[in-house]
Motif scaffolding. Structure first.
Motif, PDB file in Angstrom:
ATOM      1  N   UNK A  75      11.524   5.180   0.944  1.00 37.67           N
ATOM      2  CA  UNK A  75      11.565   3.554   1.934  1.00 37.67           C
ATOM      3  C   UNK A  75      10.250   2.973   1.047  1.00 37.67           C
ATOM      4  N   UNK A  76       9.259   3.821   0.489  1.00 33.78           N
ATOM      5  CA  UNK A  76       8.620   2.823  -0.673  1.00 33.78           C
ATOM      6  C   UNK A  76       8.541   2.925  -2.450  1.00 33.78           C
ATOM      7  N   UNK A 101       4.183   5.935  -5.715  1.00 28.61           N
ATOM      8  CA  UNK A 101       4.626   5.485  -7.065  1.00 28.61           C
ATOM      9  C   UNK A 101       3.371   6.156  -7.273  1.00 28.61           C
ATOM     10  N   UNK A 102       2.153   6.490  -7.298  1.00 28.97           N
ATOM     11  CA  UNK A 102       0.622   7.633  -7.132  1.00 28.97           C
ATOM     12  C   UNK A 102       1.426   9.046  -7.072  1.00 28.97           C
ATOM     13  N   UNK A 116      12.388  16.921  -3.118  1.00 33.91           N
ATOM     14  CA  UNK A 116      11.366  16.806  -2.225  1.00 33.91           C
ATOM     15  C   UNK A 116      10.418  15.120  -1.849  1.00 33.91           C
ATOM     16  N   UNK A 117       9.614  15.227  -3.339  1.00 31.58           N
ATOM     17  CA  UNK A 117       8.674  14.306  -3.030  1.00 31.58           C
ATOM     18  C   UNK A 117       9.740  12.304  -3.362  1.00 31.58           C
ATOM     19  N   UNK A 118      11.049  12.164  -3.821  1.00 33.96           N
ATOM     20  CA  UNK A 118      11.668  11.098  -4.164  1.00 33.96           C
ATOM     21  C   UNK A 118      12.280  10.998  -2.605  1.00 33.96           C
ATOM     22  N   UNK A 146       1.021  -1.188   0.069  1.00 31.28           N
ATOM     23  CA  UNK A 146      -0.093   0.164   0.304  1.00 31.28           C
ATOM     24  C   UNK A 146       1.286   1.102  -0.170  1.00 31.28           C
ATOM     25  N   UNK A 147       2.037   1.657   0.997  1.00 26.69           N
ATOM     26  CA  UNK A 147       3.175   2.450   0.325  1.00 26.69           C
ATOM     27  C   UNK A 147       4.009   2.603  -0.769  1.00 26.69           C
TER      28      UNK A 147
END
Length: 185
Positions: free
Chosen positions: A128-129, A69-70, A121-123, A63-64
């Motif tokens: 970890x996910x 990814x989304x 920042x997003x990456x 789920x994470x």
């Protein structure tokens, strides 16, 4: 003390109960040995508990990963598209010797850096996910966008365009790699 007196009667009953309990406890046989669980039942329980825990952990990770990814893929085209647009405005101003050439150059460089920062920042927040191959593609875009911003800042009308063109190709390749790796919408 009167036996029929409620207090006396209660005291006599309580005394008889304690004496009977002590007598029974004193006469009871003691079972020798140690209390142990049934080994087969215990092994089955441990296996089921471990399996259930592993399944829950796996489900949380999946789920994470889906969310990461989304989140990163959905914002990428918009975030980087602004940089492309401002860069193209700069190229048009450069090619036409426009009076606002310098301001468009600076805006393009700043916008490319801002896009790189947002993607980074997003990456980083989802490090970890995110699957490592997708994270590497995002990271390549960040490096390419920063290089293009740097080369853009160096541009003058007399500067060689080779490094700028190489940096621009690298950004385009990086953007395409991310778009190809992200789920299709």
């Amino acid at each position: 003390m009167k036996v029929l007196d409620p207090r006396g009667f209660g005291l006599v009953c309580a005394t008889l109960t304690v004496v009977a309990g002590l007598t029974i406890a004193g006469c009871a046989n003691r079972v020798e040995g140690a209390a142990n669980p049934n080994a087969a039942d215990l092994a089955a329980y441990k296996t089921a508990a471990a399996s259930s825990s592993a399944a829950a952990t796996s489900s949380r990770k999946a789920a994470a990963q889906t969310r990461a990814i989304n989140d990163n893929c959905s914002q990428f085209p918009t975030t980087t598209g602004v940089g492309v647009s401002k860069y193209n405005d700069f190229i048009n101003a450069h090619d036409s010797n426009a009076a606002d050439y310098a301001s468009k150059r600076d805006t393009a460089a700043t916008t490319l850096d801002e896009a790189a920062n947002k993607v980074e920042i997003g990456v980083n927040s989802d490090s970890d996910s995110l699957p490592s191959d997708l994270a590497a593609k995002f990271t390549e875009y960040v490096a390419a966008a920063r290089l293009l911003a740097s080369e853009t800042r160096k541009m003058t009308y007399t500067a060689p365009v080779g490094p700028l063109n190489d940096a621009s190709k690298r950004v385009n390749d990086a953007r395409n790699a991310v778009r190809d790796a992200c789920p299709k919408r």
